[in-house]
Design an enzyme around this catalytic site. Structure first.
Site, PDB file in Angstrom:
ATOM      1  N   THR A 133       0.363  71.702  23.611  1.00 53.19           N
ATOM      2  CA  THR A 133       0.837  70.610  24.471  1.00 53.19           C
ATOM      3  C   THR A 133       2.129  71.017  25.171  1.00 53.19           C
ATOM      4  O   THR A 133       2.337  70.689  26.343  1.00 53.19           O
ATOM      5  CB  THR A 133       1.050  69.326  23.639  1.00 53.19           C
ATOM      6  OG1 THR A 133      -0.147  69.037  22.930  1.00 53.19           O
ATOM      7  CG2 THR A 133       1.397  68.147  24.514  1.00 53.19           C
ATOM      8  N   CYS A 171       7.297  70.506  10.670  1.00 51.03           N
ATOM      9  CA  CYS A 171       7.275  71.681  11.553  1.00 51.03           C
ATOM     10  C   CYS A 171       7.939  72.867  10.887  1.00 51.03           C
ATOM     11  O   CYS A 171       7.394  73.954  10.849  1.00 51.03           O
ATOM     12  CB  CYS A 171       7.962  71.344  12.858  1.00 51.03           C
ATOM     13  SG  CYS A 171       9.614  70.697  12.627  1.00 51.03           S
ATOM     14  N   SER A 221       2.859  70.180  19.418  1.00 54.90           N
ATOM     15  CA  SER A 221       2.190  71.479  19.268  1.00 54.90           C
ATOM     16  C   SER A 221       2.531  72.421  20.413  1.00 54.90           C
ATOM     17  O   SER A 221       2.903  71.987  21.514  1.00 54.90           O
ATOM     18  CB  SER A 221       0.683  71.261  19.199  1.00 54.90           C
ATOM     19  OG  SER A 221       0.249  70.726  20.426  1.00 54.90           O
ATOM     20  N   GLU A 267      10.382  71.716  21.186  1.00 51.46           N
ATOM     21  CA  GLU A 267      10.336  72.012  19.743  1.00 51.46           C
ATOM     22  C   GLU A 267       8.860  72.043  19.377  1.00 51.46           C
ATOM     23  O   GLU A 267       8.222  70.996  19.261  1.00 51.46           O
ATOM     24  CB  GLU A 267      11.056  70.920  18.946  1.00 51.46           C
ATOM     25  CG  GLU A 267      12.534  70.762  19.258  1.00 51.46           C
ATOM     26  CD  GLU A 267      13.395  71.885  18.692  1.00 51.46           C
ATOM     27  OE1 GLU A 267      12.851  72.808  18.051  1.00 51.46           O
ATOM     28  OE2 GLU A 267      14.613  71.847  18.911  1.00 51.46           O
TER      29      GLU A 267
HETATM   30  P1  NAD Z   1       0.634  67.098  19.832  1.00 49.40           P
HETATM   31  O1  NAD Z   1       1.111  68.226  20.683  1.00 49.40           O
HETATM   32  O2  NAD Z   1      -0.830  66.887  19.692  1.00 49.40           O
HETATM   33  O3  NAD Z   1       1.219  65.724  20.375  1.00 49.40           O
HETATM   34  C1  NAD Z   1       2.613  65.498  20.523  1.00 49.40           C
HETATM   35  C2  NAD Z   1       2.834  64.411  21.559  1.00 49.40           C
HETATM   36  O4  NAD Z   1       2.454  64.884  22.851  1.00 49.40           O
HETATM   37  C3  NAD Z   1       2.045  63.136  21.323  1.00 49.40           C
HETATM   38  O5  NAD Z   1       2.902  62.044  21.581  1.00 49.40           O
HETATM   39  C4  NAD Z   1       0.930  63.231  22.352  1.00 49.40           C
HETATM   40  O6  NAD Z   1       0.428  61.970  22.742  1.00 49.40           O
HETATM   41  C5  NAD Z   1       1.650  63.902  23.502  1.00 49.40           C
HETATM   42  N1  NAD Z   1       0.805  64.621  24.461  1.00 49.40           N
HETATM   43  C6  NAD Z   1      -0.402  65.190  24.251  1.00 49.40           C
HETATM   44  N2  NAD Z   1      -0.826  65.818  25.382  1.00 49.40           N
HETATM   45  C7  NAD Z   1       0.135  65.652  26.303  1.00 49.40           C
HETATM   46  C8  NAD Z   1       0.314  66.114  27.643  1.00 49.40           C
HETATM   47  N3  NAD Z   1      -0.611  66.862  28.254  1.00 49.40           N
HETATM   48  N4  NAD Z   1       1.450  65.788  28.286  1.00 49.40           N
HETATM   49  C9  NAD Z   1       2.399  65.069  27.662  1.00 49.40           C
HETATM   50  N5  NAD Z   1       2.299  64.596  26.404  1.00 49.40           N
HETATM   51  C10 NAD Z   1       1.174  64.902  25.722  1.00 49.40           C
HETATM   52  O7  NAD Z   1       1.346  67.329  18.413  1.00 49.40           O
HETATM   53  P2  NAD Z   1       1.134  66.489  17.061  1.00 49.40           P
HETATM   54  O8  NAD Z   1      -0.224  66.819  16.524  1.00 49.40           O
HETATM   55  O9  NAD Z   1       1.517  65.064  17.277  1.00 49.40           O
HETATM   56  O10 NAD Z   1       2.256  67.132  16.114  1.00 49.40           O
HETATM   57  C11 NAD Z   1       2.040  68.242  15.302  1.00 49.40           C
HETATM   58  C12 NAD Z   1       2.639  69.492  15.929  1.00 49.40           C
HETATM   59  O11 NAD Z   1       4.009  69.262  16.241  1.00 49.40           O
HETATM   60  C13 NAD Z   1       2.645  70.691  14.994  1.00 49.40           C
HETATM   61  O12 NAD Z   1       2.290  71.854  15.706  1.00 49.40           O
HETATM   62  C14 NAD Z   1       4.105  70.798  14.556  1.00 49.40           C
HETATM   63  O13 NAD Z   1       4.498  72.082  14.163  1.00 49.40           O
HETATM   64  C15 NAD Z   1       4.802  70.344  15.781  1.00 49.40           C
HETATM   65  N6  NAD Z   1       6.149  69.875  15.453  1.00 49.40           N
HETATM   66  C16 NAD Z   1       7.219  70.638  15.835  1.00 49.40           C
HETATM   67  C17 NAD Z   1       8.502  70.238  15.495  1.00 49.40           C
HETATM   68  C18 NAD Z   1       9.707  71.062  15.888  1.00 49.40           C
HETATM   69  O14 NAD Z   1      10.829  70.572  15.759  1.00 49.40           O
HETATM   70  N7  NAD Z   1       9.545  72.275  16.371  1.00 49.40           N
HETATM   71  C19 NAD Z   1       8.690  69.051  14.786  1.00 49.40           C
HETATM   72  C20 NAD Z   1       7.570  68.296  14.413  1.00 49.40           C
HETATM   73  C21 NAD Z   1       6.304  68.716  14.762  1.00 49.40           C
END
Ligand code: NAD
Length: 478
Positions: A234, A286, A231, A252
């Site tokens: 994050t 995404c 996201s 990403e």
């Molecule tokens: P998220 O940001 O909640 O978590 C992603 C990862 O980050 C997880 O492994 C989580 O444990 C880790 N994380 C959380 N806080 C952290 C921190 N402070 N420091 C380091 N790592 C941390 O996202 P999600 O809910 O797993 O995924 C959904 C989101 O991802 C959606 O917004 C989607 O659009 C995005 N996404 C983007 C792409 C792209 O290529 N742009 C691809 C897939 C998903």
């Protein structure tokens, strides 16, 4: 460096994989989002486990980095062979943990993409570039390994996105410490195990922890670069935690992709591609179509054609071969989608298909939902719903459609739909997004760079450009 491999073997089913990745005792219970049943137990790695992984990855990096591109590519091809040999077992585990069906563009497709991306990444040529060579001297541009790369991924395409991160990192001579989402650790641990049967010891580590482990990885002084997919919120935390060590980042992040349908399309001809552009992986993608702008002259025809496709697509338990759509992966995501559709209903939008989840059933199933006659400032349009609910907004002029498409702070992908490619290209050039597809949406290719505009992130993955983002540019001149 030791090139002795872990025992190379083929895994025949998910239980076979679980037997090697589950902890001997304890572990966190991972439940199937379609049935509520236990999938398996995930090891709860902690910060000391992460430290050990980083130390081992750091120790193995110089020898791995000293191999030639050809030698590392041979290892990546071997890793692709290993994935293919255990593909059905990997797909079954992925389906059970993530929820996506085996069939359709889902679990088998994702495992296939892992092998394809490994092979493509192994195949790219990255020769040193001669910048100039004349009477004033000669300068060459090389790309050196960065060191240890940290990879942090989401839960929607856990195996494929991990591969997108680790394959170019390894190819460029870095070693990798990968932290999967706490929602889908088993899939990535299993993939890591299979890859490690074909890679030298310690070049790839998977540490299955939560956000706290991710946060330590993102700030760690021995990590040269973070590849992050997740996201935007994050991503912003990771930018902050990278500051002290001036860490390189590829981000990403979230998207809210617009599609613009011009009045010259044949609605029946585009309906199925529009559907999959929006609903692939039950909308948890995404770069899937999350807002559709349709010209008023063909609005009803497009909504009608899309609704016919939507009604025909079976949703259910992923392991059942008849289904092509699955549940939301987790309860929080289910609630986000349900609340956004409710907000649209409350505002008077028309629910064409879906919108009424069954209660009292196991699983986080939200029905395929099409919402018409919705205002462009409704939260279902302006927020990333990340689920099977597509708002369809009517427009009158192309200028108005482009303005609405560009009206958000994110810009991952977009699409233009028209029978006139030149006209579509003109509109595409005006859209603020890292990728714009014409008459399709979200089809990524390992040869074409992929990345976001605006708050959807920075840096690109894939292709030679993606490799360069995993190397330290070094100019040698004499
Ligand atoms: P998220 O940001 O909640 O978590 C992603 C990862 O980050 C997880 O492994 C989580 O444990 C880790 N994380 C959380 N806080 C952290 C921190 N402070 N420091 C380091 N790592 C941390 O996202 P999600 O809910 O797993 O995924 C959904 C989101 O991802 C959606 O917004 C989607 O659009 C995005 N996404 C983007 C792409 C792209 O290529 N742009 C691809 C897939 C998903």
């Amino acid at each position: 460096m030791t090139t002795e491999l872990t025992t190379q073997r083929t895994f025949t089913d998910a239980a076979d994989l679980l037997a090697v990745i589950q902890p001997a005792t304890g572990g966190r219970r991972i439940m199937d989002p379609a049935t509520g049943e236990l999938v398996g137990l995930a090891p709860e790695h902690t910060v000391p486990d992460l430290e050990s992984a980083i130390t081992a990855a750091r120790a193995s990096q110089p020898a791995w980095g000293a191999l030639t591109h050809g030698e590392r590519s041979a290892f990546l091809n071997g890793a692709a062979d290993a994935v293919e040999a255990s593909a059905e077992a990997l797909a079954e585990l992925l389906s059970r943990e993530q929820g996506k069906p085996l069939n359709g563009p889902n679990a088998r497709f994702e495992v296939g993409a892992c092998a394809a991306w490994l092979r493509a990444t192994a195949s790219f040529e990255l020769e040193p570039e001669v910048l100039f060579d004349d009477e004033s001297g000669r300068a060459e541009l090389h790309y050196r390994p960065l060191g240890v790369v940290g990879a942090i991924g989401p839960w929607n395409w856990p195996m494929m996105i991990s591969t997108w991160q680790l394959a170019p990192a390894l190819r460029m001579g870095n070693t990798v410490v990968l932290k999967p989402s706490g929602n889908t650790p088993l899939s990535v641990l299993a993939l890591g195990h299979v890859l490690n049967t074909a890679l030298p010891a310690d070049v790839l580590h998977v540490v299955s922890g939560h956000r706290d482990v991710g946060a330590v990885l993102a700030a760690h002084p021995d990590i040269a670069k973070i590849m992050f997919t997740g996201s935007t919120a994050t991503g912003q935390d990771i930018i902050r935690s990278s500051a002290d060590t001036v860490k390189r980042l590829t981000l990403e992040l979230g998207g809210n992709d617009a599609g613009i349908v011009l009045p010259d399309v044949d609605p029946q001809a585009i309906a199925e591609d529009l559907f999959w552009g929006a609903f692939i992986n039950t909308g948890q993608t995404c770069a899937s179509l999350k807002r559709l702008y349709v010209h008023e002259d063909i609005y009803e025809e497009v909504v009608d054609a899309l609704s016919q496709v939507a009604r025909a697509m079976p949703m259910g338990v992923g392991i059942d071969e008849t289904n092509v759509l699955g549940p939301l992966q987790n309860k929080a995501q289910f609630e986000i989608v349900a609340n956004l559709v409710q907000a649209a209903k409350d505002d008077g939008a028309r629910i064409v298909v879906g919108g009424n989840p069954e209660t009292g059933q196991p699983g986080y199933f939200y029905p395929t939902t099409l919402v018409a006659d919705i205002k462009n400032d409704n939260p279902l349009v302006t927020e990333e719903q990340f689920g099977p609910a597509l708002p369809v907004v009517k427009y009158s002029t192309v200028d108005e459609a482009v303005e609405m498409a560009n009206g958000l702070e994110v810009g991952l992908g977009a699409s233009v739909w028209s029978s006139d490619k030149d006209k579509a290209r003109e509109v595409a050039a005006r859209i603020q997004a890292g990728s714009v597809w014409i008459n399709k949406h979200g089809t990524v290719d390992p040869r074409a760079p992929f990345g976001g505009a605006k708050m959807s992130g920075y840096g690109v993955e894939f292709g030679v450009e993606g490799l360069k983002h995993l190397g330290q540019p070094q100019v040698i001149s004499y």
